[in-house]
Design a protein around this motif. Sequence first.
Motif, PDB file in Angstrom:
ATOM      1  N   PHE A  82       0.794  -1.224   0.000  1.00  0.00           N
ATOM      2  CA  PHE A  82       0.000   0.000   0.000  1.00  0.00           C
ATOM      3  C   PHE A  82       0.825   1.271   0.000  1.00  0.00           C
ATOM      4  N   ALA A  83       2.032   1.205  -0.605  1.00  0.00           N
ATOM      5  CA  ALA A  83       2.848   2.409  -0.735  1.00  0.00           C
ATOM      6  C   ALA A  83       2.301   3.323  -1.826  1.00  0.00           C
ATOM      7  N   ASN A  84       1.554   2.760  -2.767  1.00  0.00           N
ATOM      8  CA  ASN A  84       1.013   3.546  -3.882  1.00  0.00           C
ATOM      9  C   ASN A  84      -0.507   3.537  -3.914  1.00  0.00           C
ATOM     10  N   GLY A  85      -1.119   3.341  -2.771  1.00  0.00           N
ATOM     11  CA  GLY A  85      -2.570   3.325  -2.685  1.00  0.00           C
ATOM     12  C   GLY A  85      -3.000   2.760  -1.349  1.00  0.00           C
ATOM     13  N   SER A  86      -4.265   2.939  -1.020  1.00  0.00           N
ATOM     14  CA  SER A  86      -4.774   2.495   0.276  1.00  0.00           C
ATOM     15  C   SER A  86      -5.225   1.041   0.224  1.00  0.00           C
ATOM     16  N   LEU A  87      -5.477   0.491   1.400  1.00  0.00           N
ATOM     17  CA  LEU A  87      -6.015  -0.868   1.500  1.00  0.00           C
ATOM     18  C   LEU A  87      -7.372  -0.960   0.800  1.00  0.00           C
ATOM     19  N   TYR A  88      -8.211   0.065   0.972  1.00  0.00           N
ATOM     20  CA  TYR A  88      -9.524   0.055   0.320  1.00  0.00           C
ATOM     21  C   TYR A  88      -9.370   0.028  -1.197  1.00  0.00           C
ATOM     22  N   GLN A  89      -8.473   0.834  -1.734  1.00  0.00           N
ATOM     23  CA  GLN A  89      -8.280   0.859  -3.181  1.00  0.00           C
ATOM     24  C   GLN A  89      -7.800  -0.497  -3.702  1.00  0.00           C
ATOM     25  N   TRP A  90      -6.911  -1.132  -2.960  1.00  0.00           N
ATOM     26  CA  TRP A  90      -6.411  -2.447  -3.364  1.00  0.00           C
ATOM     27  C   TRP A  90      -7.532  -3.479  -3.364  1.00  0.00           C
TER      28      TRP A  90
END
Length: 506
Positions: A230-238
Amino acid sequence: MNDSSWSIFVVLLVLASFIVVGLRQKSRESQEYGFGGRYTGRIGGGAAIASNWMSAASLMGLAGIIYLQGYQGLAYVIGWTGGYVLLLVLLASQIRRFGKFTAPEFVGERYGSQAARAIAAAISIAISIIYCVAQFKGIGLIFSFMFGIDYQQGVTYGALAVVSYLVISGMLGVPRNQQLQYLVISVSFIVPLMWLARKLGYFWLLPQFGYGRALTDLSRQFNIDFTLPFANGSLYQWCALCFTLMVGTAGLPHVLSRFYTVPNVRDARWSVVWGLFFIALIYWSAPAFSVFGRLLEARSGLIPDPAAARDAADVIALKTAVWAGLPGWLVGVLAAGALSAAFFTVAGLLMTGAASISHDIYYSMVNRSASESARMQVAKGGTLVLAAIVLLLALDPPGLIAEITAVAFALAGNTIFPLFLLGIWWGRANRYGAIAGMLTGIVCTAIAPLCGGIFPQLALLFPVTSSALLGAPLVIAVMIAVSLATPAPSEEMGRFLEKEVHGHLD
């Protein structure tokens, strides 16, 4: 010949082979244009599924998105492969038992509504167009990279090549050809990767595992951590992206239609299992190209800014091969494999869209007495119209190959998947619920680009590439509520589902 000439020669040889195959597989019946195909066993069916699935998003876009986002990009790998597990568990055998040619035909028959069928056909066409835009971008980038021309010229020449093939050959999704296509694609992708791993000093017999050392070298020597979650996005986005790609895979019309060419339910299941294995071979390879590309950049002292990295992402596999000094003919083989994947995916998608125009709209709703030759002409005309629309959109593509493709998956996951899921597993689902569900799914997919500027929170909850995490459950809830509030479907359909779709084990 110099290396560049060898690369161009290999690509031109592949293009010539397309024409030869097209001349040998000319189709003259609408039955073959968009639906047909011989069945050649479980393993052969799996290879055909994998070939049907491999695209520019798989061979170019996947490597590019992982090159940019590292761990975050693995959502594409898990989503696209996990979708086939979902398809295997929930839908594959039941779709085969139901026995309709296309997704709109299933919707029209199951829900007893021509209006629902028309909406499903329009959605299928939209999915084909969006998916094709990503493939056209891949073709344009390959032509531009190999021939030293600008992107707009490359995508135009690529579109002309695809359309020429379709006009000549008609249905190119013949399973025996697709097995050969998968062999060509997998060899052209994996052999250069093995050569690349060996040249860089990593374990090359299984580079899909050997690139782990390259990940360690990147982290220790250059402080580039591809594995940081999640360095390039949030947990929700993933999670939203992963879920969207899973349900989208299980709802893609051209994937669902594959199960109508198998002779029985058991073979439908095993074809999916083998197809998943063949797909995984490619998906295990794409991250290695990303890591090797980053490593070669770092070793040469080239750390691109975000804009430059984004521009290079979709062709990172080809650039990595060139940076590593692979022989020109091998770079050509890699480019030819990516071109084959994009080329045949485009053709298959255009066929799916043309089939919806010819079979689900023209023949089923406009002219039931249309001859096969008339339906064939409508299908070919539809193919040309769709190709023209896709070309116009692809001249200025709105994102990376993987991102554009994900929008098509979001639309499929928000619309087609809930219709099949409830249509198969809940006998009370009716036409009113189906129509309300599809309209809700369309809104969920389009809400971010249409209203995200006014209501930014909606864009966060329903990202354009990842809207099905909330959208698909919402559509299912709407379908259930509307179905319960309106008259039940016919008793005949309930008996058919109970007896034919769920009434026996095999």
